[in-house]
Design an enzyme around this catalytic site. Structure first.
Site, PDB file in Angstrom:
ATOM      1  N   GLU A   8      -7.208 -14.356  -6.392  1.00 15.11           N
ATOM      2  CA  GLU A   8      -8.487 -13.708  -6.703  1.00 15.11           C
ATOM      3  C   GLU A   8      -9.229 -13.212  -5.476  1.00 15.11           C
ATOM      4  O   GLU A   8     -10.156 -12.440  -5.572  1.00 15.11           O
ATOM      5  CB  GLU A   8      -9.371 -14.667  -7.500  1.00 15.11           C
ATOM      6  N   ARG A  51       7.112   6.596   9.350  1.00 20.15           N
ATOM      7  CA  ARG A  51       7.768   7.900   9.292  1.00 20.15           C
ATOM      8  C   ARG A  51       7.083   8.937  10.176  1.00 20.15           C
ATOM      9  O   ARG A  51       7.622  10.008  10.413  1.00 20.15           O
ATOM     10  CB  ARG A  51       7.929   8.382   7.849  1.00 20.15           C
ATOM     11  N   PRO A  68      -8.184  -4.129  -2.557  1.00 18.40           N
ATOM     12  CA  PRO A  68      -8.737  -2.988  -3.298  1.00 18.40           C
ATOM     13  C   PRO A  68     -10.158  -2.631  -2.862  1.00 18.40           C
ATOM     14  O   PRO A  68     -10.675  -1.583  -3.225  1.00 18.40           O
ATOM     15  CB  PRO A  68      -8.702  -3.451  -4.756  1.00 18.40           C
ATOM     16  N   ASP A  84       5.266  17.952   5.114  1.00 18.70           N
ATOM     17  CA  ASP A  84       5.061  17.131   3.921  1.00 18.70           C
ATOM     18  C   ASP A  84       3.762  17.456   3.210  1.00 18.70           C
ATOM     19  O   ASP A  84       2.789  17.846   3.836  1.00 18.70           O
ATOM     20  CB  ASP A  84       4.947  15.646   4.309  1.00 18.70           C
TER      21      ASP A  84
HETATM   22  N1  ADE Z   1      -4.304  -5.726  -3.204  1.00 14.32           N
HETATM   23  C1  ADE Z   1      -4.490  -5.651  -4.527  1.00 14.32           C
HETATM   24  N2  ADE Z   1      -4.717  -4.402  -4.927  1.00 14.32           N
HETATM   25  C2  ADE Z   1      -4.673  -3.615  -3.810  1.00 14.32           C
HETATM   26  C3  ADE Z   1      -4.846  -2.241  -3.560  1.00 14.32           C
HETATM   27  N3  ADE Z   1      -5.118  -1.375  -4.530  1.00 14.32           N
HETATM   28  N4  ADE Z   1      -4.740  -1.816  -2.297  1.00 14.32           N
HETATM   29  C4  ADE Z   1      -4.493  -2.670  -1.292  1.00 14.32           C
HETATM   30  N5  ADE Z   1      -4.318  -3.987  -1.464  1.00 14.32           N
HETATM   31  C5  ADE Z   1      -4.410  -4.466  -2.709  1.00 14.32           C
END
Ligand code: ADE
Length: 249
Positions: free
Chosen positions: A121, A159, A94, A174
């Site tokens: 974590e 794709r 994230p 798309d």
């Molecule tokens: N791992 C945990 N959350 C994630 C996300 N939002 N994007 C990519 N990998 C992740």
């Protein structure tokens, strides 16, 4: 294209890879997805892939050694002449750059990709500092691991490879490919529960249909995601469509 996915949960990939685009790409020998279990690169009796964080704190941290070794093993399979040194080594997290159609297009130009699924974590920071070349997030929300994110990235990239989709044109139109959301689509029957398909689509007039598609894509993008238009190449007739729509509001 060869995509290596390094994960502690290889079973998560079984069914997605056995259907749809993934299967089609593999059957047509256009792409191969190699799932590697990072636990296979541990050397202790218990196959330890994670450990407690130094300095304390909640959760476990993925150890660096199995990840480094799994990446090195994948790289050793890539022929030198294909530029093994330039292969993107991407951590799904994230904290990464936000995935987009633009990034999918960028990644589709490579012959090989290595995707590393983070878990728990976190991942030992030395993986970020000394191994990965890129970090990607699929959105501002937290998943338990990078597996689903890796599938999202792999599918969006595959794709775009010529021949993977039934018709090349369908990827070009798309949503997002053009910088606009896609226009509304209809199929038979022409009237369903008294709801008729827009007349112009039945007219057989290709120029009118193309004009309608463009108008719909632009007004739909304006209504739903107007910020996308800032990055889109617009012609003067596109700008007229926007002006007319704004005046009608
Ligand atoms: N791992 C945990 N959350 C994630 C996300 N939002 N994007 C990519 N990998 C992740």
């Amino acid at each position: 294209m060869q995509i290596y996915i390094l994960t502690l949960f290889p079973q998560m990939f079984q069914s997605p890879l056995s259907a749809g685009i993934f299967k089609r790409a593999a059957d047509r020998k256009l792409a191969e997805i190699n799932i590697r279990n990072t636990r296979d690169y541990t050397h202790d009796k218990h196959h330890t892939a994670d450990d407690y964080p130094y300095g304390g704190g909640a959760g476990m941290v993925l150890k660096p050694e199995p990840i480094f070794e799994a990446v090195e093993a994948a790289k050793s399979e890539i022929p030198q002449k294909q530029g093994v040194d330039g292969v993107p080594i991407i951590l799904l997290t994230p904290q990464g750059r936000l995935f987009s159609q633009q990034i999918a297009l960028e990644l589709s130009q490579y012959s090989h990709l290595i995707l590393i699924c983070g878990h728990y974590e976190g991942v030992d920071e030395r993986v970020r500092e000394h191994l990965v070349t890129d970090e990607i997030s699929i959105g501002d929300y937290v998943l338990s691991g990078g597996e689903l994110a890796a599938m999202v990235v792999a599918e969006a990239v595959l794709r775009l490879i010529p021949g993977v989709l039934g018709s090349e044109a369908s990827a070009a139109d798309d949503s997002h490919a053009t910088g606009l959301l896609e226009y509304p689509q209809y199929t038979r029957p022409p009237v369903y529960r008294s709801w008729a398909v827009p007349e112009v689509l039945l007219s057989g007039n290709h120029a009118q249909v193309a004009k309608w598609h463009r108008e719909q894509a632009i007004t739909r993008t304006l209504k739903r995601r107007s910020e996308l238009l800032e990055k889109t190449n617009l012609s003067s007739s596109d700008r007229q469509i926007i002006d007319r729509w704004q005046q009608s509001q």
